[in-house]
Design a protein around this motif. Sequence first.
Motif, PDB file in Angstrom:
ATOM      1  N   TYR A 100       0.826  -1.202   0.000  1.00 23.72           N
ATOM      2  CA  TYR A 100       0.000   0.000   0.000  1.00 23.72           C
ATOM      3  C   TYR A 100       0.868   1.262   0.000  1.00 23.72           C
ATOM      4  O   TYR A 100       2.016   1.232   0.454  1.00 23.72           O
ATOM      5  N   PRO A 101       0.325   2.384  -0.478  1.00 25.91           N
ATOM      6  CA  PRO A 101       1.084   3.642  -0.482  1.00 25.91           C
ATOM      7  C   PRO A 101       1.450   4.094   0.933  1.00 25.91           C
ATOM      8  O   PRO A 101       0.872   3.642   1.922  1.00 25.91           O
ATOM      9  N   ARG A 102       2.387   5.040   0.988  1.00 23.75           N
ATOM     10  CA  ARG A 102       2.905   5.506   2.268  1.00 23.75           C
ATOM     11  C   ARG A 102       1.808   6.090   3.161  1.00 23.75           C
ATOM     12  O   ARG A 102       1.743   5.795   4.353  1.00 23.75           O
ATOM     13  N   PHE A 103       0.935   6.926   2.581  1.00 26.24           N
ATOM     14  CA  PHE A 103      -0.115   7.552   3.390  1.00 26.24           C
ATOM     15  C   PHE A 103      -1.070   6.510   3.950  1.00 26.24           C
ATOM     16  O   PHE A 103      -1.491   6.596   5.112  1.00 26.24           O
ATOM     17  N   ILE A 104      -1.435   5.523   3.133  1.00 22.26           N
ATOM     18  CA  ILE A 104      -2.333   4.461   3.594  1.00 22.26           C
ATOM     19  C   ILE A 104      -1.673   3.674   4.731  1.00 22.26           C
ATOM     20  O   ILE A 104      -2.327   3.321   5.718  1.00 22.26           O
ATOM     21  N   ASN A 105      -0.377   3.422   4.602  1.00 23.93           N
ATOM     22  CA  ASN A 105       0.321   2.723   5.665  1.00 23.93           C
ATOM     23  C   ASN A 105       0.334   3.528   6.957  1.00 23.93           C
ATOM     24  O   ASN A 105       0.223   2.961   8.051  1.00 23.93           O
ATOM     25  N   PHE A 106       0.466   4.837   6.818  1.00 20.86           N
ATOM     26  CA  PHE A 106       0.421   5.673   8.019  1.00 20.86           C
ATOM     27  C   PHE A 106      -0.954   5.574   8.685  1.00 20.86           C
ATOM     28  O   PHE A 106      -1.052   5.458   9.910  1.00 20.86           O
ATOM     29  N   CYS A 107      -2.009   5.596   7.870  1.00 24.62           N
ATOM     30  CA  CYS A 107      -3.374   5.444   8.412  1.00 24.62           C
ATOM     31  C   CYS A 107      -3.550   4.082   9.061  1.00 24.62           C
ATOM     32  O   CYS A 107      -4.146   3.966  10.142  1.00 24.62           O
ATOM     33  N   LEU A 108      -3.042   3.035   8.391  1.00 23.04           N
ATOM     34  CA  LEU A 108      -3.144   1.691   8.957  1.00 23.04           C
ATOM     35  C   LEU A 108      -2.392   1.590  10.272  1.00 23.04           C
ATOM     36  O   LEU A 108      -2.837   0.915  11.213  1.00 23.04           O
ATOM     37  N   TYR A 109      -1.238   2.268  10.343  1.00 21.38           N
ATOM     38  CA  TYR A 109      -0.476   2.258  11.598  1.00 21.38           C
ATOM     39  C   TYR A 109      -1.262   2.929  12.719  1.00 21.38           C
ATOM     40  O   TYR A 109      -1.342   2.405  13.835  1.00 21.38           O
ATOM     41  N   ILE A 110      -1.840   4.096  12.429  1.00 18.31           N
ATOM     42  CA  ILE A 110      -2.605   4.818  13.452  1.00 18.31           C
ATOM     43  C   ILE A 110      -3.757   3.958  13.968  1.00 18.31           C
ATOM     44  O   ILE A 110      -3.977   3.830  15.182  1.00 18.31           O
ATOM     45  N   PRO A 455     -18.603  11.450  10.476  1.00 15.84           N
ATOM     46  CA  PRO A 455     -17.634  11.586   9.370  1.00 15.84           C
ATOM     47  C   PRO A 455     -16.392  10.722   9.544  1.00 15.84           C
ATOM     48  O   PRO A 455     -15.853  10.204   8.559  1.00 15.84           O
ATOM     49  N   LEU A 456     -15.942  10.570  10.796  1.00 16.03           N
ATOM     50  CA  LEU A 456     -14.777   9.728  11.049  1.00 16.03           C
ATOM     51  C   LEU A 456     -15.067   8.276  10.696  1.00 16.03           C
ATOM     52  O   LEU A 456     -14.248   7.599  10.053  1.00 16.03           O
ATOM     53  N   ILE A 457     -16.257   7.786  11.089  1.00 12.06           N
ATOM     54  CA  ILE A 457     -16.645   6.416  10.757  1.00 12.06           C
ATOM     55  C   ILE A 457     -16.769   6.251   9.244  1.00 12.06           C
ATOM     56  O   ILE A 457     -16.350   5.224   8.683  1.00 12.06           O
ATOM     57  N   ALA A 458     -17.307   7.256   8.556  1.00  6.94           N
ATOM     58  CA  ALA A 458     -17.430   7.198   7.094  1.00  6.94           C
ATOM     59  C   ALA A 458     -16.052   7.140   6.438  1.00  6.94           C
ATOM     60  O   ALA A 458     -15.833   6.377   5.478  1.00  6.94           O
ATOM     61  N   ALA A 459     -15.105   7.939   6.939  1.00  6.26           N
ATOM     62  CA  ALA A 459     -13.747   7.931   6.388  1.00  6.26           C
ATOM     63  C   ALA A 459     -13.086   6.573   6.588  1.00  6.26           C
ATOM     64  O   ALA A 459     -12.387   6.067   5.698  1.00  6.26           O
ATOM     65  N   ILE A 460     -13.314   5.977   7.735  1.00  3.86           N
ATOM     66  CA  ILE A 460     -12.747   4.656   8.015  1.00  3.86           C
ATOM     67  C   ILE A 460     -13.352   3.613   7.088  1.00  3.86           C
ATOM     68  O   ILE A 460     -12.654   2.712   6.592  1.00  3.86           O
ATOM     69  N   ALA A 461     -14.651   3.733   6.806  1.00  2.35           N
ATOM     70  CA  ALA A 461     -15.307   2.801   5.885  1.00  2.35           C
ATOM     71  C   ALA A 461     -14.730   2.930   4.467  1.00  2.35           C
ATOM     72  O   ALA A 461     -14.508   1.922   3.786  1.00  2.35           O
ATOM     73  N   VAL A 462     -14.468   4.161   4.010  1.00  2.55           N
ATOM     74  CA  VAL A 462     -13.858   4.379   2.690  1.00  2.55           C
ATOM     75  C   VAL A 462     -12.452   3.781   2.659  1.00  2.55           C
ATOM     76  O   VAL A 462     -12.045   3.147   1.668  1.00  2.55           O
ATOM     77  N   LEU A 463     -11.706   3.986   3.721  1.00  5.36           N
ATOM     78  CA  LEU A 463     -10.358   3.420   3.798  1.00  5.36           C
ATOM     79  C   LEU A 463     -10.391   1.895   3.744  1.00  5.36           C
ATOM     80  O   LEU A 463      -9.563   1.274   3.065  1.00  5.36           O
ATOM     81  N   LEU A 464     -11.364   1.289   4.429  1.00  4.90           N
ATOM     82  CA  LEU A 464     -11.502  -0.170   4.407  1.00  4.90           C
ATOM     83  C   LEU A 464     -11.808  -0.652   2.989  1.00  4.90           C
ATOM     84  O   LEU A 464     -11.258  -1.677   2.544  1.00  4.90           O
ATOM     85  N   LEU A 465     -12.647   0.076   2.282  1.00  2.00           N
ATOM     86  CA  LEU A 465     -12.975  -0.291   0.894  1.00  2.00           C
ATOM     87  C   LEU A 465     -11.728  -0.199   0.011  1.00  2.00           C
ATOM     88  O   LEU A 465     -11.495  -1.066  -0.847  1.00  2.00           O
TER      89      LEU A 465
END
Length: 637
Positions: A100-110, A455-465
């Motif tokens: 995955y890209p760097r930004f996605i990895n940062f999100c996954l780490y958080i 909105p946070l839950i929606a963003a997490i759902a988009v990230l999961l997709l």
Amino acid sequence: MKNTNTPNKSLGNVHSSIGTENKLGWRRLLAFIGPAYLVSVGYMDPGNWATDIAGGSAFGYKLIWVLFTSNLIALLLQSLSARLGIVRGLDLAQASKNAYPRFINFCLYILAQIAIIACDLAEVIGMAIGLQLLFHLPLIWGVSLTLTDTVLMLFLMNKGMRKLEVFIMSMIFIMGMSFLIEMFIVRPDVLEVAKGFIPNNLFKGDAISQNMLYIAIGIIGATVMPHNLYLHSSLVQTRQIVRTHEGIKSAIKFNLFDTVIALNLAFIVNAAILILAAGAFFSNGYFKVAEIQDAYKLLAHIFGPLAPTLFAIALIASGQSSTITGTLAGQIILEGHINLRIEPWLRRLLTRFLAIVPAVLTILYFGDSGLGSLIILSQVVLSLQLGFAVIPLIHFTSNRKRMGKFAISLKVKIVAWLSAALIVALNAKLVFDQLLDWIKQYPAAHFWIYVLVIPLIAAIAVLLLYVFLRPLLFKHHDLPARVPHGLASTIHEIKPITYKHIGVSIDFSKNDRDCIRHAIMQGGKEARYTLIHVVETAGARYYGTEVMDHETQSDVNNLEKYAEAIVKLGYKANAHMGFGRAATAIAQIVAEEKIDFLVMGSHGHKVLKDLIFGTTVDSVRHKVHVPVLVVKPQPSR
């Protein structure tokens, strides 16, 4: 013997530290036994206790089949995690970094770090409750005492992976024996227990079935936890294996044995908690026992002092073992997702500190009764992360180009995706129900719920997709594009390097002679040598400039004597004094003098002295841009 030469590997200080070859029969099996036991404690943590007690007290033995089903799902996912670590030599976080890209990895780490803190939070609270029940210790003291786990963790890791595994197994043994004895005290109905393995209809419209469904979701959500998948994929790499087809196949087989045995033991403990709650509370008319403290008091009321004492001992063992594995998982995601390496003691202290702070604040502002709600909140937070671990895991182990012949079969893939869909759907329902409860219970907070939470839950759902779709849309893009120390370059010709100006750090110890000798071996009589010594007195540290106190005058004279002795031997040498912090001063002198090679002596400190005095060599290495030769003290004869 620990392997300390694998900094790029998962859990580098214990990577491939346990030999498995040249062993036959049961000895070879025992060599592989261990990783799954460290993982299994996550399936017996205080968060599981709460859901098991609630299910057993409310519905008797009817939810045992839910426990059994969730254990089967856990067996599948943990075996996939072990397979990934064995075949590719990557833990789940490292594989995600490559895919995955760097930004996605940062999100996954958080998200993974928040999940680990949530897990750790439940364990901290559970252990504090156990200490309170057993020793009447205030909860705030019990929570604070869990900080000492960092010291225990550091000690066990320095002793080797086997010592850590033995400690965890002893905690599991204590839990198992405690509940075995309690089974004899409570005497559950064996026939009813057997009926509990038959699935019940959870989807009727009445209130009882809705409540049963909610608790069943809680049991499944609390059983399969994301940090265990990161942990298992790393721990299997502590075993040395031959990287051949047969060697890898054998390692997968033995680790499967380890996983099946350990997770079935975890199922037995979880089932014992539910059976205990059913036999002790449901059978005696106590249908709403959800708090761990309430279960302890009722056990004392019904069965006398022995049963609750064993209950508290098992709770402490559960919290102690689970927190240790949680901090290990924290190390894995930190190094794997964002390639950040800090000292082990600091990393573990940080993870524990982030878990203790919410518990302490809850006790201070809401009292001891608020901890039960905090455990529920931690499980909700935990459920958000689960899909981000399960979905990539199935993608990685299905990839035939990367896994080769060890990629999972079509049947296993179908079952794995169905399990993932079930877990994500049930946990999504848990989050949705909790959100509705917040909206109903806290009308004053509606603005923040709609502006921040939704909105946070929606963003997490988009990230999961995105995490689900990217490996399908960009197949075989999981290349090691960002390895920790770059990629090896092609070597065509090696020419000798001539150093013109060599620096030698001097500390007036027995190591000085060896440092000077090694420096002269590098430069000969053509190079110039600068002898460096840093004065670290209080005055020098404060002012950062020359202070001619007694120690400084003595050091100047000694350094000049070294330089004069080297000049008499036919070499070019001068002395240069530094003042203040050693690492900073040495780096400044190297830059000012345009030194192109530096020789330093290792002080030979052990763990405790490193914590107190620091490690000058490591600090200097990161501050200078020239080669550094570290000369280790020779043992006295």
